[in-house]
Design an enzyme around this catalytic site. Sequence first.
Site, PDB file in Angstrom:
ATOM      1  N   HIS A  37       0.511  -1.517   0.222  1.00 39.19           N
ATOM      2  CA  HIS A  37       0.109   0.180  -0.042  1.00 39.19           C
ATOM      3  C   HIS A  37       1.198   1.260   0.623  1.00 39.19           C
ATOM      4  O   HIS A  37       1.911   1.547   1.107  1.00 39.19           O
ATOM      5  CB  HIS A  37      -1.314   0.202   1.192  1.00 39.19           C
ATOM      6  CG  HIS A  37      -1.366  -0.720   1.507  1.00 39.19           C
ATOM      7  ND1 HIS A  37      -2.976  -0.821   2.000  1.00 39.19           N
ATOM      8  CD2 HIS A  37      -2.271  -1.747   0.499  1.00 39.19           C
ATOM      9  CE1 HIS A  37      -4.066  -2.190   1.570  1.00 39.19           C
ATOM     10  NE2 HIS A  37      -3.500  -2.310   0.895  1.00 39.19           N
TER      11      HIS A  37
ATOM     12  N   TYR B  18      -9.156   4.849   8.468  1.00 38.54           N
ATOM     13  CA  TYR B  18      -9.639   4.765   9.323  1.00 38.54           C
ATOM     14  C   TYR B  18     -10.523   6.070   9.661  1.00 38.54           C
ATOM     15  O   TYR B  18     -10.404   6.901   9.452  1.00 38.54           O
ATOM     16  CB  TYR B  18      -7.953   5.499  10.128  1.00 38.54           C
ATOM     17  CG  TYR B  18      -7.038   4.536  10.186  1.00 38.54           C
ATOM     18  CD1 TYR B  18      -6.106   3.941   9.238  1.00 38.54           C
ATOM     19  CD2 TYR B  18      -7.190   3.556  11.591  1.00 38.54           C
ATOM     20  CE1 TYR B  18      -5.112   3.719   8.903  1.00 38.54           C
ATOM     21  CE2 TYR B  18      -5.915   3.129  11.587  1.00 38.54           C
ATOM     22  CZ  TYR B  18      -4.444   2.251  10.955  1.00 38.54           C
ATOM     23  OH  TYR B  18      -4.260   1.811   9.982  1.00 38.54           O
TER      24      TYR B  18
ATOM     25  N   PRO C 124      -4.247  -1.362  19.567  1.00 38.50           N
ATOM     26  CA  PRO C 124      -3.505  -1.796  17.436  1.00 38.50           C
ATOM     27  C   PRO C 124      -4.003  -0.764  17.067  1.00 38.50           C
ATOM     28  O   PRO C 124      -3.627  -0.800  15.302  1.00 38.50           O
ATOM     29  CB  PRO C 124      -4.951  -2.838  17.397  1.00 38.50           C
ATOM     30  CG  PRO C 124      -5.667  -2.651  18.289  1.00 38.50           C
ATOM     31  CD  PRO C 124      -4.794  -2.026  19.803  1.00 38.50           C
TER      32      PRO C 124
ATOM     33  N   LYS D  98       0.911  -1.626  15.262  1.00 45.80           N
ATOM     34  CA  LYS D  98       2.658  -1.859  15.844  1.00 45.80           C
ATOM     35  C   LYS D  98       3.506  -3.151  16.197  1.00 45.80           C
ATOM     36  O   LYS D  98       5.014  -2.951  16.299  1.00 45.80           O
ATOM     37  CB  LYS D  98       3.326  -0.208  16.083  1.00 45.80           C
ATOM     38  CG  LYS D  98       3.111   0.919  15.179  1.00 45.80           C
ATOM     39  CD  LYS D  98       3.827   0.803  14.156  1.00 45.80           C
ATOM     40  CE  LYS D  98       3.490   2.662  13.429  1.00 45.80           C
ATOM     41  NZ  LYS D  98       4.470   1.977  12.043  1.00 45.80           N
TER      42      LYS D  98
ATOM     43  N   TYR E 177       3.605   5.822  10.608  1.00 45.47           N
ATOM     44  CA  TYR E 177       3.273   4.752  10.641  1.00 45.47           C
ATOM     45  C   TYR E 177       3.862   4.038   9.235  1.00 45.47           C
ATOM     46  O   TYR E 177       4.028   2.965   9.785  1.00 45.47           O
ATOM     47  CB  TYR E 177       1.912   5.911   9.347  1.00 45.47           C
ATOM     48  CG  TYR E 177       0.381   4.737   8.397  1.00 45.47           C
ATOM     49  CD1 TYR E 177       0.259   4.733   9.735  1.00 45.47           C
ATOM     50  CD2 TYR E 177       0.663   3.839   7.340  1.00 45.47           C
ATOM     51  CE1 TYR E 177      -1.404   3.449   9.218  1.00 45.47           C
ATOM     52  CE2 TYR E 177      -0.069   3.311   7.634  1.00 45.47           C
ATOM     53  CZ  TYR E 177      -0.742   2.887   8.062  1.00 45.47           C
ATOM     54  OH  TYR E 177      -2.123   1.615   8.051  1.00 45.47           O
TER      55      TYR E 177
HETATM   56  C1  PHB Z   1      -5.222  -5.420  10.741  1.00 42.53           C
HETATM   57  O1  PHB Z   1      -5.083  -5.097   8.650  1.00 42.53           O
HETATM   58  O2  PHB Z   1      -5.865  -5.795  11.001  1.00 42.53           O
HETATM   59  C2  PHB Z   1      -4.517  -3.839  11.133  1.00 42.53           C
HETATM   60  C3  PHB Z   1      -4.129  -2.486   9.883  1.00 42.53           C
HETATM   61  C4  PHB Z   1      -3.895  -1.597  11.030  1.00 42.53           C
HETATM   62  C5  PHB Z   1      -3.977  -1.070  11.915  1.00 42.53           C
HETATM   63  C6  PHB Z   1      -4.807  -2.132  12.845  1.00 42.53           C
HETATM   64  C7  PHB Z   1      -4.924  -3.466  12.102  1.00 42.53           C
HETATM   65  O3  PHB Z   1      -3.922   0.155  12.441  1.00 42.53           O
END
Ligand code: PHB
Length: 386
Positions: free
Chosen positions: A72, A200, A287, A291, A379
């Site tokens: 990505h 998000y 989460p 990280k 990130y």
């Molecule tokens: C996930 O794909 O499970 C995932 C991705 C990004 C995050 C948290 C979980 O910030």
Amino acid sequence: MRTQVGILGAGPAGLLLAHLLHRAGIDSVIIEAKSRPYIEGRIRAGLLEQGSVDTLTEAGLADRLHREGLAHDGMELRFNDASHRIDLHGLTGKRVTIYGQQEAVKDMVAARFATGRPLHFEVEDAALHDIATDQPRITFTLDGEMRELRCDVVAGCDGFHGISRAAMPPEVLRIYERVYPFAWLGILAEARPISHELIYARHADGFALATMRSNTVSRLYLQCAPDEDLSQWSDARIWEGLHQRLGGVNEGPIFQKGVTAMRSFVAEPMRHGRLFLAGDAAHIVPPTGAKGMNLAVADVRVLAQGLTAFYRGQGMGLLDRYSEICLKRIWKVQRFSWWMTAMLHKFSDNDPFEHRVQVAELDYLVNSEAARTGLAEQYVGLPYDV
Ligand code: PHB
């Protein structure tokens, strides 16, 4: 039984450490309390920083990751019913990769078995002894038989609830902790992701995240109560919440549901005598930003380099700095995960000030290239110190 490095735990930290050590000609034995199907099925986040992908690639562990992982170049932030793309690659020259943690674990278990070196599952009664001396020991029961493993060094990679951190004298440990007043309800569904990148969302009803495991499997999360009773969440209620917060998602059969607790936690120092903690045994991040596994990879890189120097006769210098080197990165990542969490979640039921400040922060972020660069750098993953 004798080995050079005794490793507790067959999660990402223990498995990667064993593999890096093996490539450096250093012997190890891994013991794990759970079964192989359990650790290979354990659902965790699935986002790898560029540095984690590079580390796994250099270690020869990334063939399937490169075939099946989804690279990505950006992600989206959604608030006030509009989405704003953050061009991660344009801002940093790096990208992230979606690949389920348990897939990485399966690859590393297979790689371990290919070396022929021991990885024991379903070990019981593991205990550490003499960790403050040069000859630490691990005792445990395997197939009903009591065993003793003598080693030079013990790597405690057995997670937050493991025995390693608990084996450190309480007076040397400092604990830093935040427990959040919410959790994530996560689902896996046979449904096409709404976007090819992650979204998000900050919404008046609470946080939501749209991520994926493949082009046909969506991974979706909703902020919920920490003690959420899953039986109160019918599929219809989950979809309604996701539509509301994400501005529409593709529905499909849900085949996994779970609640993830949210905690920030750091134990300092990460070493006592010949015991070194790595991964979740030493620290937990919420989460948001995914990280956890990336921090485990960063710890293990330092530990493997320190042990390699030690066995090459270059002394304990790097190992003596292990905790200090790791903690510098850990605290920056703790700060980032806490900040992402604070910006995107609903903390209280009725606090218009909090709401306004969060929206102002997001608005600043999406309109300032300097702020977006700061987010993007963290990130995709900060550079490694060693
Ligand atoms: C996930 O794909 O499970 C995932 C991705 C990004 C995050 C948290 C979980 O910030």
